[in-house]
Design a protein around this motif. Structure first.
Motif, PDB file in Angstrom:
ATOM      1  N   GLN A 324       0.824  -1.203   0.000  1.00  0.00           N
ATOM      2  CA  GLN A 324       0.000   0.000   0.000  1.00  0.00           C
ATOM      3  C   GLN A 324       0.861   1.257   0.000  1.00  0.00           C
ATOM      4  N   ASN A 326       1.221   5.169   1.104  1.00  0.00           N
ATOM      5  CA  ASN A 326       0.619   5.970   2.184  1.00  0.00           C
ATOM      6  C   ASN A 326       0.014   7.279   1.693  1.00  0.00           C
ATOM      7  N   ASP A 328      -2.083   7.200  -1.177  1.00  0.00           N
ATOM      8  CA  ASP A 328      -3.067   6.712  -2.145  1.00  0.00           C
ATOM      9  C   ASP A 328      -4.387   7.441  -1.917  1.00  0.00           C
ATOM     10  N   GLU A 333      -4.897   4.085   3.386  1.00  0.00           N
ATOM     11  CA  GLU A 333      -3.877   3.201   3.940  1.00  0.00           C
ATOM     12  C   GLU A 333      -4.439   2.156   4.901  1.00  0.00           C
ATOM     13  N   ILE A 345       4.264  -0.648   3.459  1.00  0.00           N
ATOM     14  CA  ILE A 345       3.768   0.670   3.105  1.00  0.00           C
ATOM     15  C   ILE A 345       4.853   1.432   2.358  1.00  0.00           C
TER      16      ILE A 345
END
Length: 374
Positions: A324, A326, A328, A333, A345
């Motif tokens: 993921q 951070n 986005d 997240e 992350i």
């Protein structure tokens, strides 16, 4: 006058000849200024304009256009020029050599500093690619097809023997097909990874939405594993899904857990995967507002359906890792925080970074695939 100037000119010329090499040697080279990449809200304001696109459903596309028209997605450099007029190109040959190089190595360190974050959707359409090597059907609908890119380079490639079964994203909407990630498939294949990219029915397709889309993904994963094992050339099989595809990939792995087919999956990888369906349905960005369309209603009205559509890592037999960014703006997240799952992350990582082979996020995915490469 001529006689007095001549010695002066001679001395001046001699001085210049003496100091010019030194000046040239110590001159400061021009430094490349990193472009600032910006991405706002969700999917870009442009849809695939290919007239051959397999989805003529006008109502769905109109909905998508309305949702996307508010994006304001831009990517410019300091001179306000479109930086994709001169798109950066990935040297896949070099990437395959130094993906796992020592971090202290100067070449690899320099490569790291050039990697992208906050990649816009529009950047995916200009990546180098090639058509699939083969395809096969897993159902009667033309959308129930898996497209295959064979890993290149044979056994000498670093990731040879690894295969990714990929579930593409796109807010579960049929406005977005498997083909928007062709550059991603090509990049993986050039590094030696086999790619099985499925198409499946989505919102706007007859039989798409919940639970039809999940049923397609389950059947596509099963058919892909059967094909891979019949070839007998692969060591590690990964089920990888991006965004809404990450959501469906997790659910498919959950459904297949405990079966012989499920036991063949080495790991499930979610790339900005949507994992908290109820909370996501109450969000305001364009992808979040598509959730009730996919589910057929809001969580308050479809409680049991939302419960079934929310993946549980503890019920998934292979290990799960959630990757993921951070930053986005489409999938927050917190979706990477699931009990029983590992996560990584990426700092300043955006939603579409995972599909761009020059991004820090793509490099993080390669590290995950490489962990099982021995």
């Amino acid at each position: 006058m001529k006689s007095s100037l001549k010695p002066t000119c001679t001395l001046t010329l001699a001085a210049l000849l003496t100091f010019l090499p030194a000046l040239y040697t110590h001159a400061t080279p021009l430094k490349k200024v990193d472009s600032q990449l910006n991405y706002i809200d969700t999917h870009p304001s442009e849809l695939n304009s290919d007239s051959k696109a397999p989805h003529p459903n006008s109502a769905t596309i109109i909905d998508a256009v309305v949702a996307l028209s508010m994006m304001g997605v831009t990517q410019t450099n300091s001179n306000n020029e479109d930086i994709h007029d001169n798109e950066l190109k990935l040297s896949l040959k070099e990437a395959s050599k130094d993906t796992h190089a020592n971090a202290k190595d100067d070449v690899h360190a320099n490569k790291k500093t050039r990697m992208l974050t906050q990649v816009p959707y529009s950047a995916l359409g200009v990546l180098p690619t090639r058509e699939h090597d083969s395809k096969f059907s897993y159902g009667e609908d033309t959308l129930q097809t898996v497209y295959v890119w064979h890993g290149r380079g044979g056994i000498k490639n670093q990731f040879a023997g690894n295969v990714v079964i990929f579930v593409h994203g796109g807010c579960w909407l049929n406005a977005y097909g498997y083909d928007h990630a062709k550059g991603f498939y090509y990049a993986l294949a050039e590094l030696g990874v086999g790619v099985y990219a499925m198409e499946y029915r989505r919102v706007g397709d007859e039989g798409g939405g919940w639970p039809g889309s999940l049923e397609d993904v389950i059947n596509a994963v099963k058919a892909s594993i059967e094909k891979i094992e019949a070839m007998g050339e692969s060591r590690n099989i990964f089920v990888v899904g991006h965004s809404a595809g990450g959501h469906l990939g997790l659910l498919a792995a959950q459904q297949l857990s405990g079966s012989d087919i499920g036991a063949s999956i080495k790991q499930v990888v979610g790339l900005a995967a949507i994992t908290d369906m109820q909370r996501y349905a109450h969000g305001k960005n364009s992808c979040q507002t598509a959730t009730p369309k996919f589910m057929g209603g809001m969580p308050e009205d479809k409680f049991n359906a939302y419960k079934m559509a929310t993946p549980g890592v503890v019920d998934i037999q292979p290990s799960v890792i959630l990757l993921q960014g951070n930053q986005d703006s489409i999938v927050p997240e917190h979706h990477a925080a699931m009990v029983g799952a590992k996560n990584r992350i990426v700092t300043n990582g955006g939603h579409f970074d995972w599909l761009h082979p020059e991004s820090t996020s793509f490099d993080a995915l390669l590290e995950v695939l490489g962990e099982h490469d021995k």
